[in-house]
Design an enzyme around this catalytic site. Sequence first.
Site, PDB file in Angstrom:
ATOM      1  N   ALA A  26       0.849  -1.189   0.000  1.00 25.33           N
ATOM      2  CA  ALA A  26       0.000   0.000   0.000  1.00 25.33           C
ATOM      3  C   ALA A  26       0.887   1.242   0.000  1.00 25.33           C
ATOM      4  O   ALA A  26       1.905   1.279   0.686  1.00 25.33           O
ATOM      5  CB  ALA A  26      -0.905   0.005   1.232  1.00 25.33           C
ATOM      6  N   LYS A  27       0.482   2.247  -0.778  1.00 26.62           N
ATOM      7  CA  LYS A  27       1.247   3.496  -0.814  1.00 26.62           C
ATOM      8  C   LYS A  27       0.709   4.418   0.273  1.00 26.62           C
ATOM      9  O   LYS A  27      -0.120   5.296   0.032  1.00 26.62           O
ATOM     10  CB  LYS A  27       1.159   4.140  -2.204  1.00 26.62           C
ATOM     11  CG  LYS A  27       1.952   3.365  -3.263  1.00 26.62           C
ATOM     12  CD  LYS A  27       1.889   4.023  -4.624  1.00 26.62           C
ATOM     13  CE  LYS A  27       2.750   5.263  -4.728  1.00 26.62           C
ATOM     14  NZ  LYS A  27       4.194   4.973  -4.733  1.00 26.62           N
ATOM     15  N   ILE A  28       1.171   4.167   1.504  1.00 27.00           N
ATOM     16  CA  ILE A  28       0.740   4.910   2.677  1.00 27.00           C
ATOM     17  C   ILE A  28       1.763   6.016   2.949  1.00 27.00           C
ATOM     18  O   ILE A  28       2.963   5.747   3.068  1.00 27.00           O
ATOM     19  CB  ILE A  28       0.622   3.976   3.897  1.00 27.00           C
ATOM     20  CG1 ILE A  28      -0.408   2.864   3.613  1.00 27.00           C
ATOM     21  CG2 ILE A  28       0.228   4.760   5.145  1.00 27.00           C
ATOM     22  CD1 ILE A  28      -0.390   1.740   4.632  1.00 27.00           C
ATOM     23  N   TYR A  88       6.519   6.126   4.033  1.00 26.19           N
ATOM     24  CA  TYR A  88       7.646   6.588   3.223  1.00 26.19           C
ATOM     25  C   TYR A  88       8.762   7.210   4.056  1.00 26.19           C
ATOM     26  O   TYR A  88       9.806   7.586   3.509  1.00 26.19           O
ATOM     27  CB  TYR A  88       7.148   7.496   2.102  1.00 26.19           C
ATOM     28  CG  TYR A  88       6.702   6.648   0.922  1.00 26.19           C
ATOM     29  CD1 TYR A  88       7.469   6.557  -0.223  1.00 26.19           C
ATOM     30  CD2 TYR A  88       5.552   5.876   1.002  1.00 26.19           C
ATOM     31  CE1 TYR A  88       7.093   5.746  -1.278  1.00 26.19           C
ATOM     32  CE2 TYR A  88       5.162   5.053  -0.033  1.00 26.19           C
ATOM     33  CZ  TYR A  88       5.937   4.991  -1.182  1.00 26.19           C
ATOM     34  OH  TYR A  88       5.567   4.159  -2.219  1.00 26.19           O
TER      35      TYR A  88
END
Length: 304
Positions: A153-155, A159
């Site tokens: 998931a690009k949470i 990052y």
Amino acid sequence: MTEYVYLDGKYVDKDKAMIPVMTHAFLYGTAVFEGMRAYYNEDEKQLYVFRPKEHFERLFQSAKIMYMDGCHTLDEHLDILKNLLKKDNFKSDVYIRPIIYKSADRIGPHLMDNPDKYLVFAFPMKDYFVNKGLRACVSTWRRNSDNSIPPRAKINGAYVNASLISTEARMNGFDEAIVLSQSGKVAEGAAMNLFLVMNGKLVTTTTTSEILTGVTRNTIIQLAKEVLGWEVEERVIDRSELYSADEAFFCGTGAQIVPICSIDSRNIGNGEVGEKVLELQKLYFDVVKGKVPKYKEWCMPVYD
């Protein structure tokens, strides 16, 4: 020229777009996002968004993990994006960032009873890396695991992991880093997927190797098989295999396809950009600009 942002149902002047300082997503990183690119085809005077459907579908998957809804249907997302790019009237390659974020104005990390809002903006962007071949290292940091903050998931908050990995590499004199999974196997780059060329075969990590399942990664696998006729193998990769690869490269929407010439101060192949990477780069840039009829459906035209 005025540039616009789509924020909370309205197209707003970018300089006037504001989010309250106590917004939950700002305090806790509780947002999910996508990175997309649109490429300007000078011959056709057309801006093509590359694989927007696949990006929005992944945005929905990330949102579900974070107890969010998609804010809009797929068709609505596509229309919003197309209208935004038309208003901005770009005549160059651009980067696009859609974000779904938790908007409660409160202290406390929980996600329930926490409204979702939607933001998307775009800006001109050329090549992410300007040098012809990267000097990479294996990071001392490990990739966050699926049971902590899922890499699939690009949470936004996740990052921080990529920031630590990438910063360490640069502080130690390298261009970028390769990160290992919690089990010590190769995962990917700080914020990019990784491919190796080994004995004429394209090798990459599996989708369960604590990686982001990249849209660019999937594109490369399909193009390599269907157009170039290469064998592609998805498998677990040991760290020591990195050093014996004939060629290596990172890939991602922002990075596109970036050759790696050395890893941990060991030359990859002869230390120069490899032939297969160059062949793949040329094909990829033709595809994203709508120049390959077979894959034109991947490119959403913006201007009528």
